[in-house]
Design a protein around this motif. Structure first.
Motif, short mmCIF file in Angstrom:
data_model
loop_
_atom_site.label_atom_id
_atom_site.label_comp_id
_atom_site.label_asym_id
_atom_site.label_seq_id
_atom_site.Cartn_x
_atom_site.Cartn_y
_atom_site.Cartn_z
N SER A 23 0.83 -1.20 0.00
CA SER A 23 0.00 0.00 0.00
C SER A 23 0.87 1.26 0.00
O SER A 23 0.58 2.22 -0.73
CB SER A 23 -0.92 0.00 1.22
OG SER A 23 -1.68 1.19 1.29
N ILE A 24 1.93 1.25 0.79
CA ILE A 24 2.84 2.40 0.85
C ILE A 24 3.46 2.64 -0.52
O ILE A 24 3.52 3.78 -1.00
CB ILE A 24 3.93 2.17 1.91
CG1 ILE A 24 3.32 2.20 3.32
CG2 ILE A 24 5.03 3.22 1.79
CD1 ILE A 24 4.25 1.68 4.39
N ARG A 25 3.96 1.58 -1.15
CA ARG A 25 4.59 1.74 -2.47
C ARG A 25 3.61 2.29 -3.48
O ARG A 25 3.96 3.14 -4.31
CB ARG A 25 5.17 0.40 -2.94
CG ARG A 25 6.45 -0.02 -2.24
CD ARG A 25 7.13 -1.15 -2.98
NE ARG A 25 6.35 -2.38 -2.93
CZ ARG A 25 6.53 -3.34 -2.03
NH1 ARG A 25 7.48 -3.21 -1.12
NH2 ARG A 25 5.80 -4.43 -2.06
N THR A 26 2.36 1.83 -3.42
CA THR A 26 1.35 2.31 -4.36
C THR A 26 1.05 3.79 -4.13
O THR A 26 1.01 4.59 -5.07
CB THR A 26 0.06 1.49 -4.20
OG1 THR A 26 0.32 0.13 -4.52
CG2 THR A 26 -1.01 2.03 -5.14
N LYS A 27 0.88 4.18 -2.88
CA LYS A 27 0.54 5.57 -2.57
C LYS A 27 1.66 6.53 -2.91
O LYS A 27 1.42 7.67 -3.32
CB LYS A 27 0.17 5.70 -1.09
CG LYS A 27 -1.16 5.05 -0.73
CD LYS A 27 -1.47 5.18 0.76
CE LYS A 27 -2.81 4.56 1.10
NZ LYS A 27 -3.12 4.67 2.56
N LEU A 28 2.91 6.08 -2.75
CA LEU A 28 4.06 6.96 -3.00
C LEU A 28 4.61 6.82 -4.41
O LEU A 28 5.49 7.58 -4.81
CB LEU A 28 5.17 6.67 -2.00
CG LEU A 28 4.83 6.82 -0.52
CD1 LEU A 28 6.07 6.56 0.32
CD2 LEU A 28 4.27 8.21 -0.23
N VAL A 57 6.54 4.44 -5.56
CA VAL A 57 7.94 4.04 -5.50
C VAL A 57 8.03 2.56 -5.78
O VAL A 57 7.04 1.82 -5.68
CB VAL A 57 8.57 4.37 -4.12
CG1 VAL A 57 8.55 5.86 -3.88
CG2 VAL A 57 7.84 3.63 -3.00
N ARG A 58 9.25 2.11 -6.13
CA ARG A 58 9.39 0.76 -6.65
C ARG A 58 9.78 -0.29 -5.63
O ARG A 58 9.48 -1.48 -5.82
CB ARG A 58 10.43 0.76 -7.79
CG ARG A 58 9.96 1.45 -9.04
CD ARG A 58 11.11 1.78 -9.96
NE ARG A 58 11.92 2.86 -9.43
CZ ARG A 58 12.72 3.62 -10.16
NH1 ARG A 58 12.83 3.41 -11.43
NH2 ARG A 58 13.43 4.59 -9.60
N VAL A 65 11.25 3.49 -0.42
CA VAL A 65 10.38 3.83 0.71
C VAL A 65 11.21 4.45 1.83
O VAL A 65 10.85 5.48 2.42
CB VAL A 65 9.64 2.57 1.22
CG1 VAL A 65 8.94 2.87 2.55
CG2 VAL A 65 8.62 2.09 0.20
N ALA A 66 12.36 3.84 2.14
CA ALA A 66 13.22 4.35 3.20
C ALA A 66 13.76 5.73 2.86
O ALA A 66 13.79 6.64 3.71
CB ALA A 66 14.37 3.37 3.45
N ALA A 67 14.19 5.91 1.62
CA ALA A 67 14.71 7.22 1.21
C ALA A 67 13.63 8.29 1.32
O ALA A 67 13.89 9.41 1.80
CB ALA A 67 15.22 7.14 -0.23
#
Length: 216
Positions: free
Chosen positions: A191-196, A198-199, A204-206
């Protein structure tokens, strides 16, 4: 099916060593070797491997440029890319991570970490020692505390998971520390990757370090 791997390094001895270790495993298979970045991109496009081990300094085209070409969205199947380097303080490593690589591996890390990195890459996970990841992010990002994290639509639990990722925790560690199941942690990360947009978990950490999630 075994995890298919392409090895890109301009040193024949390095390629041979990696190939020997990887091919010793029943669940892995080296399907191609490249001695420069141009050949690495061509092989990855033709063979569609699960993972590419990518050296940084190679003739014709370096690993950074090759990584960008393989992660720019043009390929239907984007391989997990492990950038290979000699020094964990090399700024090019961070550039590679921000340009789509899943992580990096030190050349002298030994066979166990190599195998762990390949399996993690094939599973879409970060491939770098958590302590090194955190050190790179701390030194090479400038936390802005811009408040963008407030506008990203992340839930409180997703923020908790993101902070743990940014501090180098593995999925199992996150599950234990937040009293969640492993599948729930993976769901939150998806979910986090989708919202942001990012791959991978390194991005995500960056994002977390750059936007003030860590420590909020």
């Amino acid at each position: 099916m075994p995890i298919s791997v392409v090895i890109a390094d301009d040193q024949a001895l390095v390629r041979a060593g990696f190939t020997m270790v990887i091919n010793s495993q029943d669940d892995m298979d080296v399907v191609g070797e490249a001695s420069d970045g141009v050949e690495a991109v061509a092989l990855a496009r033709r063979l569609e491997p699960d993972v590419v081990l990518m050296d940084i300094r190679m003739p014709k085209q370096d690993g950074l440029a090759a990584t960008r070409l393989l992660t720019n969205g043009a390929l239907e199947k984007v391989p997990g890319i492990v950038v290979i380097t000699t020094y964990d303080t090399d700024e090019y490593v961070y550039e590679a991570l921000r340009n789509g690589a899943s992580g990096f591996l030190l050349k002298d890390s030994g066979p166990n970490l190599l195998l762990e990195a390949v399996r993690a890459a094939a599973d879409g996970q970060s491939l770098v020692s958590p302590s090194i990841t955190v050190r790179l992010l701390e030194h090479m990002t400038q936390p802005r505390r811009s408040g963008r994290w407030r506008d990203a639509g992340l839930t409180e639990r997703e923020l908790d998971v993101m902070e743990k990722v940014a501090r180098g925790r593995t999925n199992n560690e996150i599950a234990a520390e937040l009293y969640l199941s492993l599948s729930t942690v993976k769901t939150h990360l998806d979910s986090i990757r989708t919202k942001l947009s990012v791959r991978n978990r390194v991005e995500v950490a960056a994002w977390a370090w750059e936007n003030g999630v860590v420590g909020v």
